[in-house]
Design an enzyme around this catalytic site. Structure first.
Site, PDB file in Angstrom:
ATOM      1  N   ASN A 252      -7.830   8.893   7.060  1.00 19.53           N
ATOM      2  CA  ASN A 252      -6.629   9.169   5.818  1.00 19.53           C
ATOM      3  C   ASN A 252      -7.274   7.981   4.771  1.00 19.53           C
ATOM      4  O   ASN A 252      -7.162   8.298   3.652  1.00 19.53           O
ATOM      5  CB  ASN A 252      -5.862   7.359   6.470  1.00 19.53           C
ATOM      6  CG  ASN A 252      -6.630   6.459   5.876  1.00 19.53           C
ATOM      7  OD1 ASN A 252      -7.436   6.276   5.659  1.00 19.53           O
ATOM      8  ND2 ASN A 252      -5.804   4.838   6.901  1.00 19.53           N
TER       9      ASN A 252
ATOM     10  N   ASP B 186      -3.869   6.283  -2.623  1.00 19.66           N
ATOM     11  CA  ASP B 186      -2.418   5.571  -2.232  1.00 19.66           C
ATOM     12  C   ASP B 186      -1.882   4.490  -2.576  1.00 19.66           C
ATOM     13  O   ASP B 186      -2.505   4.045  -4.310  1.00 19.66           O
ATOM     14  CB  ASP B 186      -2.565   5.231  -0.525  1.00 19.66           C
ATOM     15  CG  ASP B 186      -3.226   4.060  -1.003  1.00 19.66           C
ATOM     16  OD1 ASP B 186      -3.860   3.352  -1.744  1.00 19.66           O
ATOM     17  OD2 ASP B 186      -3.228   2.672   0.443  1.00 19.66           O
TER      18      ASP B 186
ATOM     19  N   PRO C 107      -0.274   1.423  18.889  1.00 21.23           N
ATOM     20  CA  PRO C 107       0.740   0.633  18.566  1.00 21.23           C
ATOM     21  C   PRO C 107       0.450   0.470  16.558  1.00 21.23           C
ATOM     22  O   PRO C 107      -0.867   0.282  16.873  1.00 21.23           O
ATOM     23  CB  PRO C 107       1.195  -0.329  18.902  1.00 21.23           C
ATOM     24  CG  PRO C 107      -0.544  -1.039  19.548  1.00 21.23           C
ATOM     25  CD  PRO C 107      -0.940   0.328  20.322  1.00 21.23           C
TER      26      PRO C 107
ATOM     27  N   SER D 180       0.868  -1.594  -0.282  1.00 24.94           N
ATOM     28  CA  SER D 180       0.216  -0.240  -0.011  1.00 24.94           C
ATOM     29  C   SER D 180       0.640   0.904  -0.125  1.00 24.94           C
ATOM     30  O   SER D 180       1.447   1.454  -1.075  1.00 24.94           O
ATOM     31  CB  SER D 180      -1.254  -0.054   1.791  1.00 24.94           C
ATOM     32  OG  SER D 180      -1.801   0.946   1.199  1.00 24.94           O
TER      33      SER D 180
ATOM     34  N   GLU E  36     -12.025   5.216   6.886  1.00 21.73           N
ATOM     35  CA  GLU E  36     -10.957   6.046   8.059  1.00 21.73           C
ATOM     36  C   GLU E  36     -10.675   7.650   7.389  1.00 21.73           C
ATOM     37  O   GLU E  36     -10.519   7.725   6.851  1.00 21.73           O
ATOM     38  CB  GLU E  36      -9.552   5.173   8.055  1.00 21.73           C
ATOM     39  CG  GLU E  36     -10.198   4.073   8.094  1.00 21.73           C
ATOM     40  CD  GLU E  36      -9.164   3.049   8.625  1.00 21.73           C
ATOM     41  OE1 GLU E  36      -8.688   2.422   9.819  1.00 21.73           O
ATOM     42  OE2 GLU E  36      -8.462   2.293   7.666  1.00 21.73           O
TER      43      GLU E  36
HETATM   44  P1  NG1 Z   1      -1.702   1.416  10.870  1.00 19.84           P
HETATM   45  O1  NG1 Z   1      -0.184   0.925  10.791  1.00 19.84           O
HETATM   46  O2  NG1 Z   1      -2.287   0.516  12.020  1.00 19.84           O
HETATM   47  O3  NG1 Z   1      -2.036   2.764  12.093  1.00 19.84           O
HETATM   48  C1  NG1 Z   1      -2.140   2.121   8.820  1.00 19.84           C
HETATM   49  C2  NG1 Z   1      -3.527   3.145   8.854  1.00 19.84           C
HETATM   50  C3  NG1 Z   1      -4.864   2.495   9.008  1.00 19.84           C
HETATM   51  C4  NG1 Z   1      -4.751   1.610   7.623  1.00 19.84           C
HETATM   52  C5  NG1 Z   1      -4.119   0.320   8.137  1.00 19.84           C
HETATM   53  C6  NG1 Z   1      -3.841  -0.102   6.682  1.00 19.84           C
HETATM   54  C7  NG1 Z   1      -3.476   5.858   9.933  1.00 19.84           C
HETATM   55  C8  NG1 Z   1      -3.210   6.058  11.094  1.00 19.84           C
HETATM   56  N1  NG1 Z   1      -3.281   3.871  10.204  1.00 19.84           N
HETATM   57  O4  NG1 Z   1      -2.332   1.317   9.759  1.00 19.84           O
HETATM   58  O5  NG1 Z   1      -5.572   3.426   8.681  1.00 19.84           O
HETATM   59  O6  NG1 Z   1      -5.116   1.879   6.622  1.00 19.84           O
HETATM   60  O7  NG1 Z   1      -2.677   1.094   7.366  1.00 19.84           O
HETATM   61  O8  NG1 Z   1      -3.066   0.159   5.264  1.00 19.84           O
HETATM   62  O9  NG1 Z   1      -3.565   6.034   8.923  1.00 19.84           O
HETATM   63 ZN    ZN Z   2      -3.523   1.183   0.204  1.00 23.40          ZN
END
Ligand code: NG1
Ligand code: ZN
Length: 544
Positions: free
Chosen positions: A371, A275, A498, A65, A369
């Site tokens: 993001n 992305d 985390p 990703s 989310e």
């Molecule tokens: P992590 O690294 O667990 O925060 C990130 C994104 C998730 C999700 C995953 C999978 C943030 C804060 N966290 O996870 O929302 O999209 O990657 O790609 O954006």
């Molecule tokens: Zn992605």
């Protein structure tokens, strides 16, 4: 199952020589590509076993990703297009952490435990993003699938949401759509074009600028460009000619709240960043003072909810609507949807699998989310009800029109997972209908200033959270410290967790002051560094 063959090939080519333990995290296994060969071989085997168990095709996507080009990863997709079932994530962990000597034992145990018929048919649908390491890892996965007597359907370089779409199509006997990339493009494009009327628009901008993060999304976007050229004009930049996810893409724009490389800088141009595997989308524009305005997943979700609140009553159907967010959702978006629009919101932990399941509890569940990862899910009864209403000759023409419009919206959405390009079509449909430009879209509410930071610690597994990750249970004292910091800021909120995809702890802070929020984030980061065994230099608190 030829265990001897599986074992021999494993030891010879895909030996587990990994020094560090890797976990099936928020988005499968993800780490430096050179550590993943044996993981892919084993995941090929696991996908085959899961396919035999479910008596349906399973998806296997090779992608990391938004991570840098040198990383890669793998995730499995369940028959209904959803993320792998949680219990099987544990099996995946056991299988991947097994030494070469233990591998066959773990496999046999799984097969016995689930009573899997070894000679049952199995199909694994495979795809990968544009990372160079993808072809080597694909080979390992295919070896795993073939050695465990599964059939491979390799769709080559595709986006993550396209893989999910293909899995659903194949497992529903093509009811969801034609299981080809052309089928995907046509299904979404036709639904989109069906809802375009010839009315003149004053504010709507049919010109879009799309930052494809130099990833696979550029390929998919180009296919849409051709189909939709009479309705929208998509100018693609970061189209694969530069470095993947380097100073571009949805994650970069969201975290650094800045323009990606090669972005147009003209004020009020409608821009989009997706992305590296095209499952996230962020809108943005810059104003006449060169200030960047982000329209993130929260705002996209709020736009969709706003639109559904208007459209659904026109159908005359009784449909319950809901939104699912995570702790990262901007407080202003939560307030807008629950207080102004009066639509219920549920909160879950980070990770699409949690949001997706929660959204399925509503008739129409929107989840995003912050993001930019999100979609809409519709209960099967609702889809059937919509189709029946269209055929019902007793309803008014007005209701029928609204219902047809809604059924096209259903078709335009990739329900199986967040899909940047499908989401883009939905947003464009809404903006077109409302005759809104990007600035009008932005105005639905004003984001609270917010900031994300990353802290490196010795062992991030010591951090435990609850309450949809909004409360930190361990290390002891950290939550109290966060609470006391936050209490000094107006509309302050902060939490830490985390990361599931990177070896870091994430810090999120928001308050009603754009300068103060940097201080709050740094203070919380410092608390993490102090109380959770931070490594490297301590975070610096800005002066003002
Ligand atoms: P992590 O690294 O667990 O925060 C990130 C994104 C998730 C999700 C995953 C999978 C943030 C804060 N966290 O996870 O929302 O999209 O990657 O790609 O954006
Ligand atoms: Zn992605």
């Amino acid at each position: 199952m030829d265990y001897l063959l599986i074992d021999n090939i494993s030891r010879k080519y895909y030996s587990n020589s990994c020094q560090h333990k890797i976990q099936y995290g928020t988005a499968g296994f993800r780490t430096r590509a050179e550590h993943l060969n044996y993981v892919l071989y084993r995941m090929g085997i696991l996908a085959t076993i899961r396919s035999k168990f479910c008596a349906a095709a399973i998806g296997l996507m090779i992608t990391a990703s938004h991570n840098e080009e040198s990383d890669n990863g793998v995730k499995l997709v369940d028959p209904s297009g959803e993320m792998l079932e949680a219990a099987w994530e544990n099996i995946a962990n056991n299988l991947v952490s097994a030494s070469d000597d233990e591998l066959i034992h773990v496999l046999r145990e799984t097969i016995n435990h689930y009573n899997i018929k070894e000679d049952a048919e199995a199909t694994v649908i495979v795809g990968r993003d544009t990372r160079k390491s993808g072809s080597m890892l694909l080979e390992a996965a295919i070896k795993g699938i073939e050695n465990s007597k599964g059939n491979v359907r390799d769709f080559g370089i595709i986006t993550t949401p396209q893989l999910h779409y293909l899995v659903v199509c194949i497992n529903t006997n093509h009811q969801y759509g034609d299981p080809t990339i052309e089928g995907y493009i046509s299904k979404l494009s036709n639904a989109f074009l069906g809802n375009r009327n010839a009315q003149e628009k004053k504010q709507y901008q049919s010109q879009l600028y799309l930052d494809a993060a130099n990833g696979v999304g550029a390929i998919a976007a180009r296919k849409f460009t051709e189909k939709l050229e009479n309705s929208i004009n998509i100018d693609i930049f970061n189209d694969g000619s530069g470095v993947l996810n380097s100073k571009c893409g949805a994650d970069y724009v969201k975290i650094y709240q800045t323009l990606p490389l090669n972005s147009p800088t003209e004020p009020y141009f409608k821009c989009i960043s997706i992305d590296g595997d095209a499952d996230r989308i962020i809108y943005y524009y810059s104003d006449q003072f060169q200030k960047v305005h982000l329209l993130d997943g929260d705002k996209i979700a709020a736009l969709i909810i706003t639109y559904f609140k208007e459209l659904l009553p026109l159908t005359g159907l009784s449909i319950q609507l809901g939104l699912v967010q995570t702790a990262y959702a901007n407080g202003a978006s939560t307030n807008y949807v629950s207080e102004i629009l009066k639509v219920p919101i549920s909160f879950t932990s980070t990770g699409v699998k949690y949001l997706h399941h929660e959204a399925q509890k509503f008739d129409v569940g929107v989840y995003f989310e912050a993001n930019g990862h999100g979609t809409v899910v519709f209960k099967e009864e609702i889809v059937n009800m919509v189709h029946a209403a269209i055929k019902d000759e007793t309803i008014t023409e007005k209701k029928r029109k609204a219902t047809i419009k809604f059924s096209r919206i259903i078709d335009m959405i990739n329900q199986s997972v967040g899909d940047a390009l499908s989401d883009m079509l939905l947003v464009e449909t809404i903006l077109y209908e409302k005759d809104w430009n990007v600035e009008m879209f932005d105005r639905i509410y004003t984001d609270l200033p917010n900031k994300q930071l990353k802290v490196k610690v010795k062992d991030r597994s010591i951090i435990k959270t609850e309450n949809a990750e909004r409360t930190c249970l361990s290390p002891i004292g950290l939550q109290q410290k966060i609470d006391s910091l936050v209490s000094l800021y107006s509309k302050g909120r902060a939490f830490i967790r985390p990361s599931g995809t990177e070896d870091i702890v994430r810090v999120y802070a928001e308050c009603d002051d754009a300068v103060a929020v940097n201080k709050l984030a740094a203070e919380v980061a410092l608390a993490v560094h102090q109380l959770a065994d931070g490594i490297g230099p301590a975070p610096v608190i800005p002066n003002n």
